[in-house]
Design an enzyme around this catalytic site. Structure first.
Site, PDB file in Angstrom:
ATOM      1  CB  THR A 194      12.826  -5.659   9.247  1.00 42.64           C
ATOM      2  OG1 THR A 194      11.672  -6.230   8.615  1.00 42.64           O
ATOM      3  CG2 THR A 194      13.333  -6.612  10.321  1.00 42.64           C
ATOM      4  CG  HIS A 244       4.867   1.996   5.068  1.00 41.02           C
ATOM      5  ND1 HIS A 244       4.857   2.830   3.961  1.00 41.02           N
ATOM      6  CD2 HIS A 244       3.565   1.726   5.341  1.00 41.02           C
ATOM      7  CE1 HIS A 244       3.606   3.064   3.585  1.00 41.02           C
ATOM      8  NE2 HIS A 244       2.791   2.382   4.407  1.00 41.02           N
ATOM      9  CG  HIS A 266       5.936   6.508   5.226  1.00 34.44           C
ATOM     10  ND1 HIS A 266       6.633   5.377   4.859  1.00 34.44           N
ATOM     11  CD2 HIS A 266       6.522   6.954   6.367  1.00 34.44           C
ATOM     12  CE1 HIS A 266       7.614   5.168   5.731  1.00 34.44           C
ATOM     13  NE2 HIS A 266       7.565   6.116   6.657  1.00 34.44           N
ATOM     14  CG  ASP A 277       6.154 -11.228   4.579  1.00 38.18           C
ATOM     15  OD1 ASP A 277       6.029 -10.398   5.497  1.00 38.18           O
ATOM     16  OD2 ASP A 277       7.271 -11.653   4.199  1.00 38.18           O
ATOM     17  CB  CYS A 293       9.402   3.908   2.380  1.00 33.10           C
ATOM     18  SG  CYS A 293       8.242   2.751   3.131  1.00 33.10           S
ATOM     19  CG  HIS A 303       3.363  -9.300  10.026  1.00 38.36           C
ATOM     20  ND1 HIS A 303       4.350  -9.803   9.203  1.00 38.36           N
ATOM     21  CD2 HIS A 303       3.912  -8.226  10.646  1.00 38.36           C
ATOM     22  CE1 HIS A 303       5.446  -9.063   9.326  1.00 38.36           C
ATOM     23  NE2 HIS A 303       5.206  -8.113  10.199  1.00 38.36           N
ATOM     24  CG  HIS A 341       4.243  -3.854   8.287  1.00 32.15           C
ATOM     25  ND1 HIS A 341       5.277  -2.969   8.426  1.00 32.15           N
ATOM     26  CD2 HIS A 341       4.715  -5.041   8.730  1.00 32.15           C
ATOM     27  CE1 HIS A 341       6.338  -3.585   8.933  1.00 32.15           C
ATOM     28  NE2 HIS A 341       6.013  -4.862   9.137  1.00 32.15           N
ATOM     29  N   GLY A 358      11.226  -5.999  16.717  1.00 33.77           N
ATOM     30  CA  GLY A 358      11.524  -6.788  15.519  1.00 33.77           C
ATOM     31  C   GLY A 358      11.066  -6.142  14.225  1.00 33.77           C
TER      32      GLY A 358
HETATM   33  P1  AMP Z   1       8.538  -6.429  10.077  1.00 32.66           P
HETATM   34  O1  AMP Z   1       9.722  -7.292  10.402  1.00 32.66           O
HETATM   35  O2  AMP Z   1       7.398  -6.550  11.039  1.00 32.66           O
HETATM   36  O3  AMP Z   1       8.952  -5.001   9.824  1.00 32.66           O
HETATM   37  O4  AMP Z   1       7.948  -7.012   8.731  1.00 32.66           O
HETATM   38  C1  AMP Z   1       8.445  -6.693   7.475  1.00 32.66           C
HETATM   39  C2  AMP Z   1       7.993  -7.789   6.547  1.00 32.66           C
HETATM   40  O5  AMP Z   1       8.076  -7.299   5.219  1.00 32.66           O
HETATM   41  C3  AMP Z   1       8.837  -9.057   6.612  1.00 32.66           C
HETATM   42  O6  AMP Z   1       8.010 -10.166   6.967  1.00 32.66           O
HETATM   43  C4  AMP Z   1       9.396  -9.181   5.185  1.00 32.66           C
HETATM   44  O7  AMP Z   1       9.451 -10.518   4.731  1.00 32.66           O
HETATM   45  C5  AMP Z   1       8.406  -8.356   4.381  1.00 32.66           C
HETATM   46  N1  AMP Z   1       8.907  -7.757   3.150  1.00 32.66           N
HETATM   47  C6  AMP Z   1      10.055  -7.057   2.972  1.00 32.66           C
HETATM   48  N2  AMP Z   1      10.168  -6.646   1.708  1.00 32.66           N
HETATM   49  C7  AMP Z   1       9.050  -7.076   1.058  1.00 32.66           C
HETATM   50  C8  AMP Z   1       8.577  -6.978  -0.287  1.00 32.66           C
HETATM   51  N3  AMP Z   1       9.257  -6.324  -1.228  1.00 32.66           N
HETATM   52  N4  AMP Z   1       7.396  -7.563  -0.593  1.00 32.66           N
HETATM   53  C9  AMP Z   1       6.695  -8.218   0.350  1.00 32.66           C
HETATM   54  N5  AMP Z   1       7.086  -8.347   1.636  1.00 32.66           N
HETATM   55  C10 AMP Z   1       8.248  -7.793   1.978  1.00 32.66           C
HETATM   56 ZN    ZN Z   2       6.417   4.061   3.336  1.00 28.65          ZN
END
Ligand code: AMP
Ligand code: ZN
Length: 113
Positions: free
Chosen positions: A94, A97, A45, A29, A3, A101, A99, A92
């Protein structure tokens, strides 16, 4: 478990950390969708909102309080901002884990895309 956000928690990959305590970490981000785009995650997690239960109630409250504090510190509290959670494929999500925004410093639209 592979992860990417757990790796950020363990400092195995770099991130621009904005806030950290024993339960929560917030970092910029990597692909910002607004001038301010910070992710707030529990260090524990949890895959998504679908995996929350009663033991997480305080933790989720903490996440929102930390967003409030950071928004104030970054001077966007009065201007307004958006908090987003994406859950599952159609939501949406991706990174699996949980989170939140924090998006700020631009006019948000409704409905979201
Ligand atoms: P979600 O699409 O809601 O799952 O948001 C995942 C977010 O994580 C996206 O906005 C990505 O740009 C961001 N993201 C992915 N990898 C990283 C990373 N290594 N550091 C910071 N943000 C990341
Ligand atoms: Zn995690």
């Amino acid at each position: 478990m592979d992860c990417i956000f757990c790796k950020i928690v363990k400092k195995e990959i770099p991130a621009e950390i904005i806030y950290e305590d024993d339960k929560v970490i917030a970092f910029k981000d990597i692909n910002p969708a607004a001038p301010i785009h910070i992710l707030f995650i529990p260090k524990e997690h949890i895959d998504s909102v679908n995996f929350l239960d009663e033991v997480h109630i305080d933790l989720i409250g903490e996440l929102f309080l930390k967003i409030k504090e950071v928004a104030k510190k970054l001077n966007i509290a009065n201007k307004g901002y958006r908090i987003v959670n994406n859950c599952g494929e159609l939501g949406g999500q991706t990174v699996n884990h949980l989170h939140l925004h924090l998006l700020g410093e631009r006019q948000m639209q409704w409905p979201p895309g």
